[in-house]
Write a protein that holds these residues in place. Sequence first.
Motif, PDB file in Angstrom:
ATOM      1  N   LEU A  96     -16.836 -31.053  61.235  1.00 54.13           N
ATOM      2  CA  LEU A  96     -15.375 -30.943  61.216  1.00 54.13           C
ATOM      3  C   LEU A  96     -14.841 -31.497  59.895  1.00 54.13           C
ATOM      4  N   LEU A  97     -13.676 -30.973  59.512  1.00 49.03           N
ATOM      5  CA  LEU A  97     -12.986 -31.450  58.314  1.00 49.03           C
ATOM      6  C   LEU A  97     -11.825 -32.358  58.710  1.00 49.03           C
ATOM      7  N   VAL A  98     -11.596 -33.405  57.904  1.00 49.59           N
ATOM      8  CA  VAL A  98     -10.466 -34.313  58.102  1.00 49.59           C
ATOM      9  C   VAL A  98      -9.569 -34.179  56.868  1.00 49.59           C
ATOM     10  N   PRO A  99      -8.405 -33.504  56.979  1.00 50.42           N
ATOM     11  CA  PRO A  99      -7.568 -33.245  55.795  1.00 50.42           C
ATOM     12  C   PRO A  99      -6.748 -34.459  55.384  1.00 50.42           C
ATOM     13  N   GLY A 100      -6.153 -34.329  54.203  1.00 53.82           N
ATOM     14  CA  GLY A 100      -5.228 -35.361  53.723  1.00 53.82           C
ATOM     15  C   GLY A 100      -5.898 -36.626  53.253  1.00 53.82           C
ATOM     16  N   ARG A 101      -7.140 -36.541  52.738  1.00 53.54           N
ATOM     17  CA  ARG A 101      -7.832 -37.735  52.258  1.00 53.54           C
ATOM     18  C   ARG A 101      -7.969 -37.668  50.738  1.00 53.54           C
ATOM     19  N   GLY A 108      -8.127 -34.177  49.129  1.00 55.31           N
ATOM     20  CA  GLY A 108      -9.277 -33.447  49.651  1.00 55.31           C
ATOM     21  C   GLY A 108      -9.484 -33.690  51.124  1.00 55.31           C
ATOM     22  N   TYR A 109     -10.753 -33.604  51.545  1.00 53.01           N
ATOM     23  CA  TYR A 109     -11.119 -33.695  52.956  1.00 53.01           C
ATOM     24  C   TYR A 109     -12.320 -34.629  53.118  1.00 53.01           C
ATOM     25  N   TYR A 110     -12.417 -35.224  54.308  1.00 58.44           N
ATOM     26  CA  TYR A 110     -13.655 -35.848  54.741  1.00 58.44           C
ATOM     27  C   TYR A 110     -14.405 -34.829  55.582  1.00 58.44           C
ATOM     28  N   LEU A 111     -15.736 -34.864  55.487  1.00 57.10           N
ATOM     29  CA  LEU A 111     -16.574 -33.986  56.302  1.00 57.10           C
ATOM     30  C   LEU A 111     -17.363 -34.857  57.271  1.00 57.10           C
ATOM     31  N   ILE A 112     -17.116 -34.677  58.564  1.00 59.05           N
ATOM     32  CA  ILE A 112     -17.785 -35.495  59.574  1.00 59.05           C
ATOM     33  C   ILE A 112     -18.708 -34.611  60.411  1.00 59.05           C
ATOM     34  N   ALA A 113     -19.750 -35.246  60.937  1.00 66.49           N
ATOM     35  CA  ALA A 113     -20.721 -34.536  61.779  1.00 66.49           C
ATOM     36  C   ALA A 113     -21.347 -35.544  62.743  1.00 66.49           C
ATOM     37  N   PRO A 114     -21.776 -35.087  63.935  1.00 66.64           N
ATOM     38  CA  PRO A 114     -22.473 -35.997  64.851  1.00 66.64           C
ATOM     39  C   PRO A 114     -23.945 -36.135  64.462  1.00 66.64           C
ATOM     40  N   LEU A 115     -24.412 -37.369  64.417  1.00 66.30           N
ATOM     41  CA  LEU A 115     -25.834 -37.647  64.214  1.00 66.30           C
ATOM     42  C   LEU A 115     -26.420 -38.002  65.575  1.00 66.30           C
ATOM     43  N   VAL A 116     -27.207 -37.094  66.131  1.00 65.16           N
ATOM     44  CA  VAL A 116     -27.752 -37.279  67.470  1.00 65.16           C
ATOM     45  C   VAL A 116     -28.878 -38.301  67.401  1.00 65.16           C
ATOM     46  N   THR A 174      -4.589 -48.275  55.776  1.00 67.88           N
ATOM     47  CA  THR A 174      -3.856 -48.238  54.512  1.00 67.88           C
ATOM     48  C   THR A 174      -3.385 -46.834  54.168  1.00 67.88           C
ATOM     49  N   PHE A 175      -3.460 -45.899  55.103  1.00 71.79           N
ATOM     50  CA  PHE A 175      -3.050 -44.526  54.835  1.00 71.79           C
ATOM     51  C   PHE A 175      -2.437 -43.951  56.098  1.00 71.79           C
ATOM     52  N   ALA A 176      -1.652 -42.899  55.937  1.00 78.54           N
ATOM     53  CA  ALA A 176      -1.109 -42.168  57.076  1.00 78.54           C
ATOM     54  C   ALA A 176      -2.029 -40.995  57.380  1.00 78.54           C
ATOM     55  N   PRO A 177      -2.267 -40.683  58.645  1.00 79.37           N
ATOM     56  CA  PRO A 177      -3.173 -39.585  58.972  1.00 79.37           C
ATOM     57  C   PRO A 177      -2.613 -38.248  58.512  1.00 79.37           C
ATOM     58  N   GLY A 178      -3.533 -37.338  58.143  1.00 85.46           N
ATOM     59  CA  GLY A 178      -3.116 -36.009  57.741  1.00 85.46           C
ATOM     60  C   GLY A 178      -2.807 -35.144  58.953  1.00 85.46           C
ATOM     61  N   SER A 179      -2.449 -33.910  58.664  1.00 83.63           N
ATOM     62  CA  SER A 179      -2.106 -32.963  59.724  1.00 83.63           C
ATOM     63  C   SER A 179      -3.189 -31.893  59.787  1.00 83.63           C
ATOM     64  N   ALA A 180      -3.823 -31.787  60.943  1.00 87.46           N
ATOM     65  CA  ALA A 180      -4.858 -30.766  61.133  1.00 87.46           C
ATOM     66  C   ALA A 180      -4.186 -29.425  61.382  1.00 87.46           C
ATOM     67  N   HIS A 184     -11.541 -26.075  62.946  1.00 94.45           N
ATOM     68  CA  HIS A 184     -12.578 -27.044  62.573  1.00 94.45           C
ATOM     69  C   HIS A 184     -11.975 -28.220  61.796  1.00 94.45           C
ATOM     70  N   GLU A 185     -10.756 -28.645  62.193  1.00 91.40           N
ATOM     71  CA  GLU A 185     -10.113 -29.792  61.562  1.00 91.40           C
ATOM     72  C   GLU A 185      -9.647 -30.784  62.620  1.00 91.40           C
ATOM     73  N   VAL A 186      -9.693 -32.044  62.270  1.00 92.09           N
ATOM     74  CA  VAL A 186      -9.105 -33.116  63.073  1.00 92.09           C
ATOM     75  C   VAL A 186      -8.309 -34.010  62.131  1.00 92.09           C
ATOM     76  N   SER A 187      -7.259 -34.632  62.664  1.00 89.54           N
ATOM     77  CA  SER A 187      -6.384 -35.431  61.804  1.00 89.54           C
ATOM     78  C   SER A 187      -6.949 -36.805  61.500  1.00 89.54           C
ATOM     79  N   VAL A 188      -7.709 -37.377  62.431  1.00 90.79           N
ATOM     80  CA  VAL A 188      -8.264 -38.721  62.244  1.00 90.79           C
ATOM     81  C   VAL A 188      -9.702 -38.740  62.749  1.00 90.79           C
ATOM     82  N   ILE A 189     -10.434 -39.742  62.296  1.00 94.22           N
ATOM     83  CA  ILE A 189     -11.802 -39.950  62.795  1.00 94.22           C
ATOM     84  C   ILE A 189     -11.710 -40.946  63.939  1.00 94.22           C
ATOM     85  N   SER A 190     -11.585 -40.438  65.129  1.00 91.54           N
ATOM     86  CA  SER A 190     -11.372 -41.271  66.312  1.00 91.54           C
ATOM     87  C   SER A 190     -12.338 -40.831  67.405  1.00 91.54           C
ATOM     88  N   ALA A 191     -13.105 -41.771  67.924  1.00 90.76           N
ATOM     89  CA  ALA A 191     -14.045 -41.447  68.994  1.00 90.76           C
ATOM     90  C   ALA A 191     -13.322 -40.936  70.232  1.00 90.76           C
TER      91      ALA A 191
END
Length: 326
Positions: A96-101, A108-116, A174-180, A184-191
């Motif tokens: 997934l992509l995390v916009p507004g970073r 740009g974006y953060y790129l997150i993935a699950p590590l099983v 220290t930042f405001a979350p972006g808008s997804a 394949h986008e999420v606004s924050v990295i939240s479990a």
Amino acid sequence: MSESAAVQRHLTADDLRSPRWIAAHVGIVVLVVVFLLLGRWQWHVGHKVAPLTPQQLASWRKPVPAESLITSDGVDGTKVGQAVTARGTYDATRQLLVPGRSLDGHNGYYLIAPLVTAPGKAITVNRGWLPATGAGSAQPSMPAPPTGQVTVTGWAAASESTTGSVNQNGIVQTFAPGSASGPHEVSVISAAQLVNLWPYHLPDGYLSATDSASLSGGLKAVPAPLPPHGTSWDLLNVGYAFQWCLFAIVTVGWYLLHWRRELRASAALAEAQAEADSQARAEIEMRPQAQAEIRVATAMSPDEPQSAEPQPSAAAAQREIGESAG
């Protein structure tokens, strides 16, 4: 000295715009700024930060198992940035992509993935930062993660908050979350959000990768924060800081009270002068009327001056009688 001259000695509203008083205003502002700067300096002198020792930095950068810090209860705020490591297999279909970073001033974006890490269990990994495309709104292509068993090295991070202020672990962002806005986008990295998108049990936090395998495909590593520094307070300097701030407040208060007192005195004297001028004008207006009344009274009493005129004739008659008798 006349009352009119006394009024001129007091402050008026026009005086506040005169060059002399403008210079006074500027002087007071400069004095208050100096007081505040001295207070700030004393505050920084009183707040002493102990530098990190080489041993502390080495311990901070030595990876520990990720599961020891990133747990179901979240990440301790004092441990955010601690080097961690985890072993597992990337699920490339769940990226997934995390916009507004931003990184180094670029969006740009953060790129997150699950590590099983075990059947039904995974840990969220921030593989790195991707620059936004030239169009700005188009999603960048997501590079594939490494295949097979990998050892991911990075640093521990806490789950982010959707409000952009304080997350559920009490850690300030220290930042405001972006808008997804795209797929394949999420606004924050939240479990709490990712468990609804990924079929894995996730701890409350994530790992921000710094190893070359995870950063493949042009990704850039997100810098890790430094550990908390030791601090101490010198109460004497802190007291001086509050003292300088008090001086600034007293200076502003005295200046405003001086304006108010002088303007009130000027208004009172002006009112007294206006009343005196009104009385003087009334007296001047009364003088012609008073003179007219005197002339009318004189004209209405003609017998009073004539009663004195027969007296010389009576005296002469008496002399004539005396002479005849003699």
